[in-house]
Design a protein around this motif. Structure first.
Motif, short mmCIF file in Angstrom:
data_model
loop_
_atom_site.label_atom_id
_atom_site.label_comp_id
_atom_site.label_asym_id
_atom_site.label_seq_id
_atom_site.Cartn_x
_atom_site.Cartn_y
_atom_site.Cartn_z
N GLU A 156 -6.63 -1.22 -3.16
CA GLU A 156 -4.65 -0.65 -3.12
C GLU A 156 -4.71 0.41 -3.77
O GLU A 156 -3.95 1.13 -3.49
CB GLU A 156 -3.55 -1.29 -1.75
N THR B 210 -7.61 3.18 -5.05
CA THR B 210 -7.21 4.29 -3.81
C THR B 210 -5.93 4.96 -4.51
O THR B 210 -5.84 6.12 -3.08
CB THR B 210 -7.07 3.74 -2.10
N ALA B 211 -4.75 3.95 -4.31
CA ALA B 211 -4.02 5.28 -4.76
C ALA B 211 -3.43 5.94 -6.20
O ALA B 211 -2.44 6.27 -6.55
CB ALA B 211 -2.39 4.63 -4.61
N ARG C 204 1.33 4.31 -2.90
CA ARG C 204 0.93 5.58 -2.62
C ARG C 204 2.28 6.07 -2.74
O ARG C 204 2.28 7.50 -3.02
CB ARG C 204 0.25 5.46 -1.27
N HIS C 205 3.10 6.00 -2.86
CA HIS C 205 4.29 6.88 -3.86
C HIS C 205 4.22 7.43 -4.93
O HIS C 205 4.01 6.74 -6.01
CB HIS C 205 5.51 5.61 -3.55
N SER D 225 -11.80 7.80 -2.04
CA SER D 225 -12.19 9.66 -1.56
C SER D 225 -13.28 9.48 -1.20
O SER D 225 -13.76 9.97 -0.22
CB SER D 225 -11.13 10.26 -1.20
N ARG E 151 -9.67 7.20 -8.23
CA ARG E 151 -9.07 7.61 -6.76
C ARG E 151 -9.99 8.57 -5.77
O ARG E 151 -9.88 8.74 -4.63
CB ARG E 151 -7.20 7.73 -6.79
N ALA F 21 0.73 -1.42 0.18
CA ALA F 21 0.20 0.39 -0.11
C ALA F 21 0.84 1.54 0.10
O ALA F 21 0.68 2.33 -0.57
CB ALA F 21 -0.65 -0.12 1.50
N GLU F 22 1.61 1.38 0.65
CA GLU F 22 3.02 2.34 0.89
C GLU F 22 3.82 2.82 -0.45
O GLU F 22 3.33 3.82 -1.19
CB GLU F 22 3.58 2.21 1.98
#
Length: 315
Positions: free
Chosen positions: A208, A211-212, A190-191, A283, A279, A186-187
């Motif tokens: 995941e 949402t990124a 998001r990068h 949100s 995305r 997930a991290e």
């Protein structure tokens, strides 16, 4: 979602029974109808590319149906049919999704049309494809299972020298990173440096990426992943498929081509635009007053109502 016999325990204790379905709403809509649809069809394994039609849903090739239901004569398939049929007896089902992402499935479920009468790759090819693409990459490699039929068995740490092409690590050291077994997915997604995601199409991974806002390249492996791929590519328009995944014969040239498509072409730009919208919608769905918050509040109200109907009390 497989613990359907809990329905009997819940009934004996006068408790409401809800199911958590851990994959896509689109899969769920098809699975609910399958106990009624499948008896009139041959085994999916014998139907190949023939389309399977489920009420209210996009038609799906038989080959993309889960492996666990490909042979209708197997006990595993019969168990799945029993489970899918009994899920409809629950008071409700929780699915991790949102309206914008799966409008067709959610409409089919809301309209009550789904239930009658009721409202492991070839690692070296991947390596060659990544190397030839010319793009930077982060690649998580796991050891192949000792028994290909048991993908959930524990695995030992992979021997990268044995699994990857000779010299691959050295040739790509300035633009690639290979990790063993696991990464903080997930991290990573998001990068800002992440431009595309080669995924097996598991639903958690898909959400995941959504949402990124990251476009996906689909390489389904097992379970319902090929079915997820169908909706991700053909309906949600958030991914592109790797040709040959059905026979585990994805070539290096295909991987290179799809990486380049996602990163360099007009089609890739449109994918990124769609994911940017997805995305934002994701949100909004989980924000104050969003559809997910509203739906979960409705579930809690229904839970409280059922508790009161059964003479329960709240502390």
């Amino acid at each position: 979602m497989f613990c359907v016999d809990a329905l009997d325990v819940a009934a004996e204790l006068a408790l409401p029974a809800y199911f958590f379905f851990a994959s896509a709403a689109s899969d769920f809509a098809i699975f609910l109808n399958m106990p009624y649809l499948y008896p009139g069809l041959p085994s999916f394994k014998d139907m190949g590319d023939t389309l399977v039609h489920s009420p209210g849903m996009r038609s799906v090739r038989a080959v993309d149906m889960p492996l666990s239901v490909q042979d209708k004569e197997l006990d595993m398939t019969k168990t799945r049919m029993y489970q899918f049929k009994r899920i409809a007896e629950g008071r409700g089902v929780l699915v991790n999704s949102f309206d914008w992402l799966e409008p067709t499935a959610l409409k089919a479920l809301a309209d009550g049309v789904c239930v009658p009468g009721r409202p492991t790759p070839r690692l070296k090819e991947i390596a060659h494809g990544l190397e030839s693409s010319g793009h930077r990459f982060l690649w998580v490699v796991r050891s192949p299972p000792a028994d290909p039929a048991d993908v959930f068995q524990p695995r030992s740490e992979p021997d990268l020298d044995a699994l990857l092409p000779e010299g691959f690590m050295e040739r790509t050291r300035d633009r690639g990173m290979v990790l063993k077994m696991w990464a903080p997915q997930a991290e990573v997604l998001r990068h800002a440096a992440t431009g595309a995601f080669v995924t097996h199409c598991g639903w958690n991974s898909t959400l995941e990426a959504v949402t990124a806002g990251v476009p996906m390249i689909c390489y389904p492996m097992y379970a319902e992943q090929a079915l997820n791929k169908v909706f991700m590519v053909e309906e949600m328009k958030i991914a592109v498929p790797l040709e040959g995944y059905e026979k585990r014969m994805v070539k290096a040239e295909e991987i290179e081509a799809k990486v380049r498509l996602a990163m360099e072409t007009e089609e890739g730009r449109k994918l990124r635009e769609t994911l940017a919208t997805a995305r934002k919608m994701a949100s909004d769905a989980v924000g104050d007053g969003g559809s997910s918050e509203v739906a979960f509040a409705e579930f809690l109200r229904d839970l409280e109502k059922s508790s009161m109907e059964n003479g329960g009390c709240n502390n």
